[in-house]
Design a protein around this motif. Sequence first.
Motif, short mmCIF file in Angstrom:
data_model
loop_
_atom_site.label_atom_id
_atom_site.label_comp_id
_atom_site.label_asym_id
_atom_site.label_seq_id
_atom_site.Cartn_x
_atom_site.Cartn_y
_atom_site.Cartn_z
N UNK A 1 34.88 42.78 37.17
CA UNK A 1 35.14 41.56 36.41
C UNK A 1 36.24 40.69 37.02
N UNK A 2 37.07 41.30 37.86
CA UNK A 2 38.17 40.55 38.48
C UNK A 2 37.63 39.76 39.66
N UNK A 3 37.80 38.45 39.63
CA UNK A 3 37.33 37.61 40.74
C UNK A 3 38.45 37.46 41.76
N UNK A 4 38.33 38.14 42.87
CA UNK A 4 39.34 38.03 43.92
C UNK A 4 38.87 36.99 44.93
N UNK A 5 39.26 35.75 44.65
CA UNK A 5 38.86 34.62 45.51
C UNK A 5 39.76 34.58 46.75
N UNK A 6 39.35 33.76 47.74
CA UNK A 6 40.17 33.66 48.95
C UNK A 6 41.56 33.13 48.61
N UNK A 7 41.66 32.15 47.69
CA UNK A 7 42.96 31.58 47.32
C UNK A 7 43.87 32.67 46.75
N UNK A 8 43.28 33.48 45.87
CA UNK A 8 44.08 34.53 45.22
C UNK A 8 44.54 35.57 46.24
N UNK A 9 43.63 35.94 47.12
CA UNK A 9 43.97 36.96 48.13
C UNK A 9 45.06 36.41 49.06
N UNK A 10 44.89 35.15 49.46
CA UNK A 10 45.89 34.54 50.36
C UNK A 10 47.26 34.43 49.70
N UNK A 11 47.26 34.23 48.38
CA UNK A 11 48.55 34.03 47.69
C UNK A 11 49.31 35.36 47.50
N UNK A 12 48.62 36.47 47.65
CA UNK A 12 49.29 37.77 47.45
C UNK A 12 49.83 38.24 48.79
N UNK A 13 51.02 37.82 49.10
CA UNK A 13 51.57 37.98 50.46
C UNK A 13 51.83 39.42 50.88
N UNK A 14 51.99 40.33 49.89
CA UNK A 14 52.31 41.72 50.28
C UNK A 14 51.06 42.61 50.25
N UNK A 15 49.91 42.00 49.95
CA UNK A 15 48.71 42.81 49.72
C UNK A 15 48.23 43.48 51.02
N UNK A 16 47.99 44.79 50.92
CA UNK A 16 47.52 45.55 52.09
C UNK A 16 46.12 46.10 51.86
N UNK A 17 45.78 46.36 50.60
CA UNK A 17 44.48 46.98 50.35
C UNK A 17 43.94 46.58 48.97
N UNK A 18 42.62 46.37 48.94
CA UNK A 18 41.91 46.10 47.68
C UNK A 18 40.99 47.30 47.44
N UNK A 19 41.18 47.96 46.32
CA UNK A 19 40.29 49.07 45.96
C UNK A 19 39.28 48.56 44.96
N UNK A 20 38.01 48.83 45.20
CA UNK A 20 36.95 48.42 44.27
C UNK A 20 36.38 49.69 43.65
N UNK A 21 36.66 49.89 42.35
CA UNK A 21 36.14 51.06 41.65
C UNK A 21 34.68 50.81 41.30
N UNK A 22 33.82 50.91 42.28
CA UNK A 22 32.40 50.62 42.11
C UNK A 22 31.80 50.24 43.46
N UNK A 23 30.55 49.80 43.43
CA UNK A 23 29.84 49.54 44.69
C UNK A 23 29.88 48.07 45.10
N UNK A 24 29.49 47.19 44.16
CA UNK A 24 29.30 45.78 44.50
C UNK A 24 30.59 45.10 44.95
N UNK A 25 30.46 44.27 45.99
CA UNK A 25 31.64 43.55 46.50
C UNK A 25 31.51 42.05 46.24
N UNK A 26 30.57 41.67 45.38
CA UNK A 26 30.31 40.25 45.16
C UNK A 26 31.46 39.54 44.45
N UNK A 27 32.40 40.28 43.84
CA UNK A 27 33.54 39.63 43.18
C UNK A 27 34.77 39.58 44.08
N UNK A 28 34.59 39.96 45.34
CA UNK A 28 35.74 39.96 46.26
C UNK A 28 35.38 39.13 47.49
N UNK A 29 36.27 38.23 47.88
CA UNK A 29 36.02 37.48 49.11
C UNK A 29 36.42 38.39 50.28
N UNK A 30 35.45 39.17 50.73
CA UNK A 30 35.74 40.17 51.76
C UNK A 30 36.04 39.51 53.11
#
Length: 311
Positions: free
Chosen positions: A52-81
Amino acid sequence: MPEILLTELIEGPAVDWLSDRFQVVCLPDIWRDPVGLRTSMQDARAVIVRNQTQLTSELIESAKRLEVIGRAGAGLDNIDTVAAEQLGIAVCNTPAENSLAVAELVMGFMLTMARELPAAISTTRAGGWDRMRFNGVELHGKTLGLVGFGRIGQLVARRAAAFGMKIVAHDEYLPKDAGVLQELDVSLVGFHELLEVANVVSCHVPLTVETQGMFNAVAFAKMQQGSWFINAARGEVVCEKALVASLVSEQIGAAALDVREVEPPVDVHNTGLASMENVYLTPHIGAFTIESQTRVLKKVCSDVADVLDRK
Ligand code: MLT
């Protein structure tokens, strides 16, 4: 501020294990609030999300310390990989851990449709005993069309074969000589041919630009009169309005949907789906079994910890 932020309800022994090693905070409703999500992610080294969490490119770019995104599930359609990859942020999902649960739900849907179980149970509970109304059909001998023949499609095929179903599959990415086709006695066919020959069509494709809306009015018109349609993949691959029209015209005999175009559905009553007796709706629970969620959370928590430990 947390080192690891959980943006949906994610809890259990694996999360406790992670919390013993890192500072973990779970904000189960933060996915609903894009501004709050952005603020909460500012200092996080990792986020763990469901779908349900939409991890858009803007959001990912704004999280300056982010090293890893864990997806508890299969689909990656809510994450700008693509954005994550460009920024060197690892993305770990768990496709192998929940496939079996989805495959079993699909089998449950077929048996539900074959025997009209919800109506048979509710009328009996209300004191009825209408045996003739519930003269169902058998799965044995019916043709199952699997659109998408990856991990979940193949698990469904194995189970459906045990019920004596004939299986055809369509998969853009599977080589025609893939051993699994011969092993499971499955014919690989074109999308339209599958729609024309199958008594039951079950969808197992990820959501991509190519698959979005692939089950539209043209596709439903090609399906056999009275055939059944199942979707436990992603809601957006189906045009719900077209599905409703094909159910009303009785082109489609029954449908079972675990996923919806909009989740949670905002206009359940307007589409008419929820009030149709031959439509079986569940709230995106395909991957939700105790066993599956135990595997999923163990894997995602350990993969996220591995990435953080490496840095
Ligand atoms: C998945 O993609 O793993 C399932 O749809 C379940 C989920 O989204 O959490």
